[in-house]
Design a protein around this motif. Structure first.
Motif, short mmCIF file in Angstrom:
data_model
loop_
_atom_site.label_atom_id
_atom_site.label_comp_id
_atom_site.label_asym_id
_atom_site.label_seq_id
_atom_site.Cartn_x
_atom_site.Cartn_y
_atom_site.Cartn_z
N LEU B 178 0.30 -1.45 -0.04
CA LEU B 178 -0.05 0.49 0.00
C LEU B 178 0.63 1.06 -0.03
O LEU B 178 0.39 2.02 -0.47
N SER B 179 1.86 1.38 0.02
CA SER B 179 2.48 1.71 0.69
C SER B 179 3.51 2.78 -0.95
O SER B 179 3.65 3.57 -0.89
N GLN B 180 3.86 1.75 -1.54
CA GLN B 180 4.16 1.18 -2.44
C GLN B 180 2.97 2.00 -3.37
O GLN B 180 4.09 2.75 -4.45
N ILE B 181 1.85 1.54 -3.58
CA ILE B 181 0.85 2.24 -4.16
C ILE B 181 1.04 3.72 -4.33
O ILE B 181 1.40 4.71 -5.23
N ARG B 182 0.74 4.34 -2.37
CA ARG B 182 0.96 5.25 -2.62
C ARG B 182 1.81 6.14 -3.33
O ARG B 182 2.12 7.48 -3.62
N ALA B 183 2.94 5.86 -3.40
CA ALA B 183 4.44 6.36 -3.99
C ALA B 183 4.21 5.90 -5.56
O ALA B 183 5.37 6.88 -5.91
N GLY B 184 3.56 5.76 -5.94
CA GLY B 184 2.71 5.94 -7.61
C GLY B 184 4.21 4.69 -7.69
O GLY B 184 4.19 4.33 -8.64
N ASP B 185 4.64 3.58 -6.80
CA ASP B 185 5.43 2.11 -7.09
C ASP B 185 4.65 1.27 -7.87
O ASP B 185 4.60 0.25 -6.81
N MET B 186 3.80 1.14 -9.08
CA MET B 186 3.16 0.14 -9.50
C MET B 186 3.80 -1.40 -9.07
O MET B 186 3.57 -2.13 -8.64
N ASP B 187 5.04 -1.14 -10.04
CA ASP B 187 5.28 -2.12 -10.32
C ASP B 187 6.18 -2.87 -9.06
O ASP B 187 5.94 -4.05 -8.60
N GLY B 188 6.67 -1.91 -8.24
CA GLY B 188 7.22 -2.67 -7.18
C GLY B 188 6.17 -3.14 -5.99
O GLY B 188 5.95 -4.00 -5.21
N ALA B 189 4.71 -2.73 -5.72
CA ALA B 189 3.45 -2.91 -5.05
C ALA B 189 3.65 -4.96 -5.54
O ALA B 189 3.04 -5.49 -5.29
N ALA B 190 3.13 -4.25 -7.16
CA ALA B 190 2.83 -5.90 -7.73
C ALA B 190 4.37 -6.95 -6.97
O ALA B 190 3.69 -7.96 -6.74
N VAL B 233 -4.25 -3.67 -8.10
CA VAL B 233 -2.54 -4.19 -8.33
C VAL B 233 -2.03 -5.54 -9.12
O VAL B 233 -2.29 -5.34 -10.13
N GLY B 234 -3.82 -6.52 -9.02
CA GLY B 234 -4.09 -7.44 -9.87
C GLY B 234 -4.30 -7.54 -11.15
O GLY B 234 -3.31 -8.09 -11.83
N ASP B 235 -4.88 -6.40 -11.34
CA ASP B 235 -5.58 -5.87 -12.25
C ASP B 235 -3.92 -5.37 -13.99
O ASP B 235 -3.90 -5.48 -14.31
N TYR B 236 -3.53 -4.44 -12.41
CA TYR B 236 -2.16 -3.61 -13.19
C TYR B 236 -1.37 -5.17 -14.05
O TYR B 236 -0.58 -4.49 -14.72
N PRO B 607 -11.48 -1.16 -9.36
CA PRO B 607 -11.82 0.33 -9.31
C PRO B 607 -11.32 0.83 -10.02
O PRO B 607 -8.83 0.31 -10.72
N GLU B 608 -10.73 1.98 -10.15
CA GLU B 608 -9.89 2.66 -10.63
C GLU B 608 -8.28 2.73 -9.77
O GLU B 608 -8.46 3.29 -8.92
N LEU B 609 -7.37 3.73 -10.62
CA LEU B 609 -6.26 3.63 -9.66
C LEU B 609 -6.27 4.45 -8.88
O LEU B 609 -5.59 4.31 -7.73
N SER B 610 -7.00 5.68 -9.36
CA SER B 610 -7.20 6.52 -8.56
C SER B 610 -8.18 6.65 -7.61
O SER B 610 -7.05 7.23 -6.34
#
Lengths: 154, 781
Positions: B178-190, B233-236, B607-610
């Protein structure tokens, strides 16, 4: 258990429980009320005694750990003619209002004069930095100590 | 007054350590921290024994030996402050010791105690353990969103795995992704999720989300909807599949057969293939996915997603052999011969025998789900009775309703509050008009002329006995008939091991394959088990975790590298969004209107990414946000001191930690005995300054210690983070530079470059910056 203190110049045996602080032992076992049971958490300085030459907080010391120590309380200081000038100076400068914290201040002052008979005003303030007075009598304490030092060194 | 305890005067460090080792004991030196803690009853446990170390001879000294200053741990702060040697050569330490509390306390308190003191956070310190925070065995930090003006500007520190992560069978590091999502790091979150779960696009849709129930937010508003964020994240991951499902760069040459293409098998396949092994998955069904494909209704998990995931595994080089006749053409003994390792992940598909009259007339719920389309032909408009209280029962009931059943009644042994189905699944069933009538057990199928007319049930009084074992008790006099033409049983699933022929010896226990707890290896070397066939019918995420464990075990067995995403240490500062966490409302998935729902269309939308980011911002990143309050700690770090204990010698920086409740890494029976400080080189200077609200008897808002005039300057600040903070950035700014207004200012800026203040702590950054600048400039005077 029994501990032996050199208390105000006299060997004194005290039967204490392990969970007594030094302040509680003095008050409960000997009826000495000079070291006050006040904040009871090492903040206000009202319980100050001199233990082995250092002004310390008797509420934050376990009595059982004082076995063999030399302890001075305000009662012992007041009883010595040598320290009458200090008490007189406190009266003269009216360095008290309600008076509850005063014994703690006097004990701290005595410890200071023991180690430093010619303190500066700043040194007086520093030595009393662990004593709190809710009446706000702070400015008068240094005056009283400096005055007492003058008389005692005379 | 203190509660009673036993008091011991130790004569040696060993003796004191021995008492501590026994447990339920506390060590007393100066006593200035301990007695306050005990009087206020701050900690959950009160020591039965207090061991005094002041009686140990030879621990109170200040001496210089071979260019090193040595200070005994029992040396009083007043003596350190007054020592001419310390004042002259180790100035920062003398100044720091002088800055502690009051003259009285400095005449009592020791250097060892000062660096080991407990936090001063007011929630931590509240008397009678009023706030059982995570430093005291609890799970939350009350300061994070409460009164925190004395707290951290550099984030929090976890004392242990967060609740949500601990609740996840796979151990997904939810706060981290979740902190990676907040930081815009979707690859990291994945990658964080895929470290333990290769199929979040599937699990997010079907998981029971134990994590959400354990979220600390549940106590005040709505828990973080980690199911929704996982789905984002899954759909990303699906949309960027090429990044995440790459064939391995190197082959190990090892071959592994996996029997069962369900979540456990596919999970194991992913990790084994990532590590470069050749993986073949066998399954009797014509398509991959197991329960994901065949048992979970499409309105919850669209089948094209399962197929897409399987195709990604294929792209990685995993081979699927579907429609395979396991046990028939493909024999376990042959598999063992032909592959380096074999994994059985065949699930729990078998109808259990319950033993009631008319049982054969009832339909097994799982068969119904698998054959749903054919089964419903000609039955539209009839009444259906479902027996079972779990998620499968809910799926069965809702599916029947959506296929056109006139009325669906669901009953189960458990009372409403004890039903094993998740709250959201039960809510969905009720919303769709399923009549739930809990607290009944099977009695018999009622039929007239061979035609079912209803299910007779009897009142269930309790489901478990005193020892907690499943042993339902019924009131045989309290019976009723639930009318209906179809009876669907969703009362559990059995495990079918008929493919293991009689000669194939493998250890079983109550119909399950027995495996090693760490590796999932069976009684046969090189043969492993995973998922329901080992653990009994459980959750998808549980099977994913089990498959992962097997992959690990197989790798070890084969002596090949185990695949793991770069594992950043979880010992790092963590942050939360002070604004985003104010949002009390969790993210709800948008769903089709009840009227528009069907059996083959997904009910909910990703949900939307935002929206995912907004939800991620609601995570409190549960950690301790209190600061280390010691004055001498930063001085010792700046002077590059070593801390000697009865077990080891540590650099001062290594001593500090965030534990329950201690501020150090010291073990249970570990005692600080000496502080050693190398003499700073000629021409160097050290200094310490502190800002507190009161000059006397106060803890620092910020304090700072510096060592300059050396090749590598050292700068440490305290009271701004859970641990004393050494600013490498400020040190880098000063390296090789003369201290002047410009460099001192730049160092101050660098020291606060990484701050992420709490709601009320931003002001501390300004203080830290200015204090450091002044301290540096002070050394030039």
């Amino acid at each position: 258990m029994t501990i032996t203190l050199n208390l105000n110049g006299k060997p004194t045996d005290l039967d204490v429980k392990t969970n007594y602080t030094l302040q509680e032992a003095l008050q409960f076992k000997l009826g000495l009320t000079g070291a006050k049971h006040m904040c009871n958490k090492g903040v206000c300085g009202s319980c100050t005694v001199i233990k082995d030459g250092r002004a310390v907080l008797s509420c934050q010391i376990l009595a059982v750990e004082c076995d063999g120590s030399t302890v001075e309380t305000v009662e012992g200081i007041a009883a010595q003619p040598k320290w009458k000038p200090l008490l007189d100076a406190y009266c003269k400068w009216d360095a008290m209002q309600c008076g509850y914290c005063t014994p703690g201040f006097v004990v701290s002052a005595k410890a200071l004069l023991d180690s430093n008979p010619h303190p500066t005003e700043d040194e007086c303030k520093e030595a009393l930095a662990g004593n709190i007075c809710i009446c706000g009598t702070y400015p008068r304490h240094a005056q009283a100590i400096l005055d007492a030092a003058l008389v005692m060194n005379d | 007054m203190l509660r009673s305890f036993e008091h011991k005067n130790a004569k040696s460090v060993n003796e004191a350590a021995g008492v501590l080792e026994l447990g339920n004991a506390a060590l007393i030196a100066g006593g200035t921290d301990l007695l306050g803690t005990l009087k206020d009853n701050i900690l959950p446990d009160y020591p039965g024994t207090i061991v005094n170390i002041k009686t140990i001879p030879g621990l109170e000294y200040i001496k210089e030996e071979n260019g090193t200053l040595k200070i005994g741990a029992l040396t009083k702060l007043a003596d350190i402050a007054a020592s001419p040697t310390v004042q002259r050569k180790y100035t920062a330490l003398a100044q720091a010791a002088k800055a502690v509390a009051t003259p009285h306390l400095r005449d009592m308190g020791t250097i060892g105690g000062n660096i080991a003191q407990l936090p001063r956070c007011w929630y931590f310190r509240k008397s009678d353990n009023r706030f059982p925070c995570l430093r005291k065995g609890g799970t939350e930090c009350f300061a994070a969103t409460g009164e925190n003006r004395y707290h951290s500007i550099l984030g929090g520190w976890k004392t242990e795995t967060s609740q949500c992560t601990a609740a996840c069978p796979a151990g997904t590091d939810i706060p981290k992704y979740l902190s990676q999502i907040r930081a815009g790091d979707m690859d990291g979150a994945a990658e964080t999720i895929m470290k333990v779960n290769p199929m979040p696009m599937l699990t997010s849709r079907v998981c029971a989300h134990f994590c959400q129930q354990e979220c600390n937010r549940c106590q005040k508003d709505e828990g973080v909807q980690s199911g929704a964020t996982e789905r984002v994240v899954g759909d990303y991951i699906l949309a960027n599949a090429d990044k995440f499902y790459k064939a391995p760069a190197k082959e190990t040459g090892k071959t592994i057969a996996i029997i069962g293409a369900g979540p456990a098998g596919m999970s194991a396949a992913f990790y084994l293939r990532k590590a470069g092994n050749k993986v073949v998955i066998y399954d009797t069904k014509p398509e991959a996915g197991g329960m994901l494909r065949y048992a979970i209704p499409a309105y919850r998990l669209p089948k094209d997603l399962v197929a897409k995931f399987a195709s990604l595994l294929e792209k990685m080089g995993i081979e699927f052999k579907l429609g395979a006749k396991i046990g028939d053409e493909i024999k376990p003994s042959d598999l063992e011969k032909n592959y380096d390792a074999v994994l059985y992940a065949t699930g729990a598909w078998k109808r259990p025998v319950l033993g009631f009259s008319g049982e054969d007339l009832a339909i097994f719920g799982l068969d119904f789900l698998v054959e749903v389309k054919n089964w419903m032909d000609g039955k539209v408009g009839q009444e259906v009775v479902v027996m079972g209280g779990g998620n499968v029962a809910m799926d069965v009931a809702v599916t029947a309703k959506r296929l056109g059943a006139k009325k669906v009644k669901l009953t189960c042994l458990e009372t409403r509050d004890k039903m094993p189905a998740s709250g959201e699944e039960v809510a969905r069933a009720i919303e769709e008009g399923i009549e739930i009538d809990p607290g009944w057990g099977l009695s018999q199928v009622v039929s007239e002329n061979g035609k079912i007319v209803g299910l007779e049930v009897k009142r269930c009084l309790s489901t478990v006995d005193a020892s907690g074992r499943f042993n339902p008790q019924y009131d045989e006099n309290d019976k009723k008939v639930l009318t209906g033409e179809n009876i669907l049983l969703a009362t559990g699933q059995g495990i079918d091991l008929s493919y293991l022929d009689e000669k194939y010896q493998i250890q079983l226990n109550r119909g399950r394959i027995v495996t090693d707890e760490d590796s999932n290896e069976t009684s046969r070397p090189g043969v492993f088990g995973a998922g329901d066939v080992v653990n009994g019918p459980a959750t998808v995420i549980g099977s994913v975790a089990s498959g992962h464990k097997s992959a690990n075990g197989i790798s070890r067995y084969l002596g090949v590298d185990y695949f793991s995403y770069a594992n950043a240490s979880n010992k790092e500062y963590v942050f939360f969004d002070t604004e985003g966490t104010k949002n009390p409302i969790g993210l709800k998935l948008k769903e089709l209107d009840a009227a528009a729902r069907a059996v083959d269309k997904e009910d909910s939308m990703t949900p939307e990414l935002s929206e995912g980011v907004t939800e991620a911002k609601r995570c409190l990143n549960c950690a301790c946000y209190a600061v280390n309050p010691s004055d001498t700690a930063p001085a010792l770090i700046a002077l590059d001191a070593k801390i000697v204990t009865n077990h080891r010698t540590l650099a001062a920086e290594e001593l500090f930690d965030v534990n329950e409740p201690s501020n150090t890494v010291l073990g249970k029976d570990e005692i600080i005995t000496e502080i050693q400080i190398p003499q700073p080189p000629a021409g160097s200077k050290s200094a310490f300054t502190k800002l507190a609200l009161r000059k006397s008897i106060d803890f620092p808002v910020v304090n700072v210690a510096v060592l300059v005039g050396v090749e590598k300057p050292r700068i440490a600040l305290n009271a701004i983070a859970p641990k004393p903070y050494r600013s490498l950035k400020a040190e880098a700014v000063l390296a090789g530079k003369t201290i002047d207004e410009a460099t001192a200012t730049a160092a101050g800026e660098a020291a606060v470059a990484d701050i992420q203040p709490l709601a009320a702590t931003k002001y501390k950054a300004q203080i830290a910056k200015t204090l450091l600048k002044r301290t540096l400039l002070g050394t030039t005077e």
